[in-house]
Scaffold this active site. Structure first.
Site, PDB file in Angstrom:
ATOM      1  N   SER A 122       1.310  -1.035  -0.001  1.00  0.00           N
ATOM      2  CA  SER A 122       0.076   0.190  -0.184  1.00  0.00           C
ATOM      3  C   SER A 122       0.310   1.460  -0.360  1.00  0.00           C
ATOM      4  O   SER A 122       0.271   2.401  -0.421  1.00  0.00           O
ATOM      5  CB  SER A 122      -1.144   0.213   1.522  1.00  0.00           C
ATOM      6  OG  SER A 122      -1.294  -1.246   1.723  1.00  0.00           O
ATOM      7  N   HIS A 143      -1.292  -2.602  -7.035  1.00  0.00           N
ATOM      8  CA  HIS A 143      -1.748  -2.404  -5.951  1.00  0.00           C
ATOM      9  C   HIS A 143      -3.499  -2.649  -6.130  1.00  0.00           C
ATOM     10  O   HIS A 143      -4.125  -1.163  -7.212  1.00  0.00           O
ATOM     11  CB  HIS A 143      -1.349  -0.665  -5.634  1.00  0.00           C
ATOM     12  CG  HIS A 143      -1.825  -0.659  -4.209  1.00  0.00           C
ATOM     13  ND1 HIS A 143      -2.071   1.254  -3.728  1.00  0.00           N
ATOM     14  CD2 HIS A 143      -3.160  -1.003  -3.114  1.00  0.00           C
ATOM     15  CE1 HIS A 143      -2.893   0.874  -2.611  1.00  0.00           C
ATOM     16  NE2 HIS A 143      -3.495  -0.459  -2.551  1.00  0.00           N
ATOM     17  N   GLU A 155      -3.788   0.492  -8.877  1.00  0.00           N
ATOM     18  CA  GLU A 155      -2.785   1.151  -9.049  1.00  0.00           C
ATOM     19  C   GLU A 155      -1.491   0.834  -9.729  1.00  0.00           C
ATOM     20  O   GLU A 155      -0.980  -0.083  -8.405  1.00  0.00           O
ATOM     21  CB  GLU A 155      -2.551   2.041  -7.088  1.00  0.00           C
ATOM     22  CG  GLU A 155      -2.296   3.602  -7.355  1.00  0.00           C
ATOM     23  CD  GLU A 155      -2.097   4.213  -6.277  1.00  0.00           C
ATOM     24  OE1 GLU A 155      -2.068   3.105  -5.325  1.00  0.00           O
ATOM     25  OE2 GLU A 155      -1.888   5.314  -6.013  1.00  0.00           O
ATOM     26  N   ASN A 193      -3.214   5.997  -1.308  1.00  0.00           N
ATOM     27  CA  ASN A 193      -3.316   6.055   0.631  1.00  0.00           C
ATOM     28  C   ASN A 193      -2.104   7.420   0.680  1.00  0.00           C
ATOM     29  O   ASN A 193      -2.034   7.731   2.509  1.00  0.00           O
ATOM     30  CB  ASN A 193      -1.970   4.836   0.925  1.00  0.00           C
ATOM     31  CG  ASN A 193      -3.524   4.159   0.727  1.00  0.00           C
ATOM     32  OD1 ASN A 193      -4.739   3.915   1.783  1.00  0.00           O
ATOM     33  ND2 ASN A 193      -2.467   2.641  -0.331  1.00  0.00           N
TER      34      ASN A 193
HETATM   35  P1  NAD Z   1      -3.360  -9.091   6.173  1.00  0.00           P
HETATM   36  O1  NAD Z   1      -2.734  -9.312   7.568  1.00  0.00           O
HETATM   37  O2  NAD Z   1      -4.742  -9.856   5.671  1.00  0.00           O
HETATM   38  O3  NAD Z   1      -2.958 -10.554   5.786  1.00  0.00           O
HETATM   39  C1  NAD Z   1      -1.325 -10.518   5.928  1.00  0.00           C
HETATM   40  C2  NAD Z   1      -0.641 -12.401   5.127  1.00  0.00           C
HETATM   41  O4  NAD Z   1       0.136 -12.243   4.848  1.00  0.00           O
HETATM   42  C3  NAD Z   1      -1.160 -12.714   6.409  1.00  0.00           C
HETATM   43  O5  NAD Z   1      -1.940 -14.216   6.375  1.00  0.00           O
HETATM   44  C4  NAD Z   1       0.407 -13.918   6.753  1.00  0.00           C
HETATM   45  O6  NAD Z   1       0.175 -14.712   8.031  1.00  0.00           O
HETATM   46  C5  NAD Z   1       0.820 -13.643   5.616  1.00  0.00           C
HETATM   47  N1  NAD Z   1       2.598 -13.450   6.211  1.00  0.00           N
HETATM   48  C6  NAD Z   1       3.292 -12.811   6.248  1.00  0.00           C
HETATM   49  N2  NAD Z   1       3.916 -13.328   6.434  1.00  0.00           N
HETATM   50  C7  NAD Z   1       4.118 -14.464   4.986  1.00  0.00           C
HETATM   51  C8  NAD Z   1       5.579 -14.560   4.495  1.00  0.00           C
HETATM   52  N3  NAD Z   1       6.945 -14.659   4.930  1.00  0.00           N
HETATM   53  N4  NAD Z   1       5.160 -15.550   3.702  1.00  0.00           N
HETATM   54  C9  NAD Z   1       3.626 -15.709   2.813  1.00  0.00           C
HETATM   55  N5  NAD Z   1       2.891 -15.528   3.833  1.00  0.00           N
HETATM   56  C10 NAD Z   1       3.553 -14.581   5.141  1.00  0.00           C
HETATM   57  O7  NAD Z   1      -2.869  -8.080   5.762  1.00  0.00           O
HETATM   58  P2  NAD Z   1      -3.653  -7.541   3.500  1.00  0.00           P
HETATM   59  O8  NAD Z   1      -4.787  -6.526   4.426  1.00  0.00           O
HETATM   60  O9  NAD Z   1      -4.314  -8.958   3.172  1.00  0.00           O
HETATM   61  O10 NAD Z   1      -2.169  -6.584   3.303  1.00  0.00           O
HETATM   62  C11 NAD Z   1      -1.671  -7.580   2.491  1.00  0.00           C
HETATM   63  C12 NAD Z   1      -0.663  -6.721   1.579  1.00  0.00           C
HETATM   64  O11 NAD Z   1      -1.934  -5.325   1.390  1.00  0.00           O
HETATM   65  C13 NAD Z   1       0.536  -5.204   2.565  1.00  0.00           C
HETATM   66  O12 NAD Z   1       0.862  -4.744   1.887  1.00  0.00           O
HETATM   67  C14 NAD Z   1      -0.802  -4.125   2.439  1.00  0.00           C
HETATM   68  O13 NAD Z   1      -0.499  -2.964   2.726  1.00  0.00           O
HETATM   69  C15 NAD Z   1      -1.674  -4.356   1.053  1.00  0.00           C
HETATM   70  N6  NAD Z   1      -3.081  -4.182   1.099  1.00  0.00           N
HETATM   71  C16 NAD Z   1      -3.771  -3.879   2.085  1.00  0.00           C
HETATM   72  C17 NAD Z   1      -5.749  -3.806   1.461  1.00  0.00           C
HETATM   73  C18 NAD Z   1      -6.497  -3.580   2.672  1.00  0.00           C
HETATM   74  O14 NAD Z   1      -7.654  -2.968   2.324  1.00  0.00           O
HETATM   75  N7  NAD Z   1      -6.206  -4.403   3.869  1.00  0.00           N
HETATM   76  C19 NAD Z   1      -5.298  -2.853   0.262  1.00  0.00           C
HETATM   77  C20 NAD Z   1      -4.952  -2.965  -0.485  1.00  0.00           C
HETATM   78  C21 NAD Z   1      -2.986  -3.097  -0.336  1.00  0.00           C
END
Ligand code: NAD
Length: 299
Positions: A122, A143, A155, A193
């Site tokens: 993000s 993104h 994005e 963001n």
């Molecule tokens: P989340 O916390 O829901 O999930 C993250 C997952 O990554 C977890 O299940 C965790 O076990 C896993 N993980 C951690 N280390 C790992 C590894 N070494 N190998 C494989 N898996 C691993 O997070 P999220 O909200 O899904 O965010 C994920 C990414 O997407 C982040 O970079 C975040 O900034 C981005 N993002 C999030 C949103 C949102 O609305 N939540 C929107 C756009 C982008």
């Protein structure tokens, strides 16, 4: 990388990873969804199943389409095997620089030399992530927005060394997924963001200072600004830990006090109140239900 049907690995099966895997599989690609946490993979499969059921109920896809989508999707806790024959890897693991650098180093060692390595970060610098690999020209930000199966925007973020060829492939692929790619450059928080998070942070500060309650703040922004969801509800939906991480990247990256995370947000994350994913944030959430009530701490 042929856009028609590709081998894709998605790293991280949380809020975003399950949606990204869903969209690629529904568009005809073979997807291997990877997480270090087996429970996260089970939850992701259940979510994908439920979301596909909704599409069948709305007659947007058939039951056969659902079965075909699921047949193209596998899950694993072993990243090397999933990545070793992938044409594209999309990383959607926890928003932490140290973790992403480690994952990209591993992905670079395991993936075929011509594979594109994309990150769904993000806010974290694509250029920094690319520097952990020996193929910075093939590293790019892809993104997606939450919820991925519904939101149209991707994005597309070019790092300092991202090649035109990589960008063109990712733009074409995003369109093939039914999304609308928008190209932006690599600065903290990119566009989405950099604009969204200060608004969410200001909503949390307004709550913290007692300007208004949770429901009132969200109501003002929904009715007054025609936002489909209030900023506190949206923060719960994104994940308060993710919001905090993004604000820290903005704060560190620009060095301006206006990006300092509200102390209430810091406290809530420390207390494990992360929003939808933990069941409670500004609201109480029940898995599988859209009903919400203001959390006891704010009612
Ligand atoms: P989340 O916390 O829901 O999930 C993250 C997952 O990554 C977890 O299940 C965790 O076990 C896993 N993980 C951690 N280390 C790992 C590894 N070494 N190998 C494989 N898996 C691993 O997070 P999220 O909200 O899904 O965010 C994920 C990414 O997407 C982040 O970079 C975040 O900034 C981005 N993002 C999030 C949103 C949102 O609305 N939540 C929107 C756009 C982008």
């Amino acid at each position: 990388m042929s856009a028609a049907s590709m081998k894709v690995a998605v790293i991280g099966a949380g809020t975003m990873g399950n949606g990204i895997a869903h969209v690629f599989a529904q568009s005809g690609h073979s997807v291997s969804l990877v997480d270090v946490n087996a429970a996260a993979l089970e939850r992701a499969q259940a979510t994908i199943d439920r979301n596909l059921d909704r599409l069948v109920a709305k007659e947007r896809i058939t039951a056969e389409d659902k079965a075909a989508t699921l047949s193209r999707l596998t899950t694993t806790t072993e990243m090397h095997g999933a990545v070793s024959d992938a044409e594209l890897v999309v990383e959607a693991a926890t928003e932490r620089l140290d973790l992403k650098l480690k994952i990209f180093e591993q992905m670079d060692a395991s993936a075929p030399a011509d594979a594109i390595l994309a990150t769904n970060t993000s806010s974290i610098s694509i250029t920094k992530i690319a520097a952990a690999t020996k193929r910075p020209d093939k590293v790019i930000g892809m993104h997606f927005m939450n919820p991925v199966p519904i939101m149209k925007l991707v994005e597309v973020i070019r790092g300092y060394s991202t090649s035109d060829a990589t960008t063109e492939k990712v733009v074409a692929l995003s369109k093939q997924l039914g999304k609308v790619p928008v190209e932006v450059n690599d600065y903290p928080g990119f566009v989405a963001n950099r604009i969204l998070m200060p608004m969410i942070n200001e909503a949390i500060c307004s709550l913290h200072e007692g300007v208004a309650g949770v429901a009132e703040i969200d109501e003002v922004m929904k009715l007054g600004m025609a936002h489909p969801m209030g900023p506190l509800h949206l923060a719960d939906f994104i994940g308060l830990d993710v919001c905090l991480s993004i604000l820290r990247v903005l704060h560190d990256g620009f060095g301006q006090p206006k990006y300092a995370p509200c102390p209430l947000l810091v406290n809530m994350v420390t207390a494990g109140k992360l929003g939808v994913k933990s069941g409670e944030g500004f609201y109480v959430h029940t898995r599988g239900s859209k009903e919400i009530t203001v959390a006891p701490a704010f009612s």
